[in-house]
Design a protein around this motif. Structure first.
Motif, short mmCIF file in Angstrom:
data_model
loop_
_atom_site.label_atom_id
_atom_site.label_comp_id
_atom_site.label_asym_id
_atom_site.label_seq_id
_atom_site.Cartn_x
_atom_site.Cartn_y
_atom_site.Cartn_z
N LEU A 3 0.83 -1.20 0.00
CA LEU A 3 0.00 0.00 0.00
C LEU A 3 0.86 1.26 0.00
O LEU A 3 0.56 2.23 -0.69
N VAL A 4 1.96 1.25 0.73
CA VAL A 4 2.87 2.39 0.76
C VAL A 4 3.46 2.63 -0.63
O VAL A 4 3.56 3.77 -1.10
N ALA A 5 3.83 1.57 -1.31
CA ALA A 5 4.39 1.69 -2.66
C ALA A 5 3.35 2.24 -3.63
O ALA A 5 3.67 3.07 -4.49
N ILE A 6 2.12 1.80 -3.49
CA ILE A 6 1.05 2.29 -4.37
C ILE A 6 0.80 3.76 -4.13
O ILE A 6 0.69 4.56 -5.07
N VAL A 7 0.71 4.17 -2.87
CA VAL A 7 0.48 5.58 -2.54
C VAL A 7 1.65 6.44 -3.02
O VAL A 7 1.46 7.53 -3.55
N ALA A 8 2.88 5.97 -2.86
CA ALA A 8 4.05 6.71 -3.31
C ALA A 8 4.01 6.90 -4.83
O ALA A 8 4.33 7.99 -5.34
#
Length: 59
Positions: A3-8
């Motif tokens: 999820l962090v990678a997607i948001v970034a």
């Protein structure tokens, strides 16, 4: 973590889009050339092809 990678990734795309919009707005803005140059030069993700050339005043 995914999820962090997607948001970034989304934030990076959003910043690139916002930079293109701001470049367009400030290129047409009724500011002095030097002010436009300083604003456009300091935009993150700004492409060098859209940056106005720095011109010196003739003496």
């Amino acid at each position: 973590m995914i999820l962090v990678a997607i948001v970034a990734e989304l934030m990076e795309e959003y910043m690139a889009f916002l930079t293109r919009v701001l470049e367009h707005v400030f290129n047409d803005a009724p500011f002095p050339r030097r002010v436009r140059f300083l604003i456009l030069r300091n935009l993150p993700f700004a492409s060098s092809s859209h940056r106005p050339p720095l011109r010196r005043a003739s003496s």
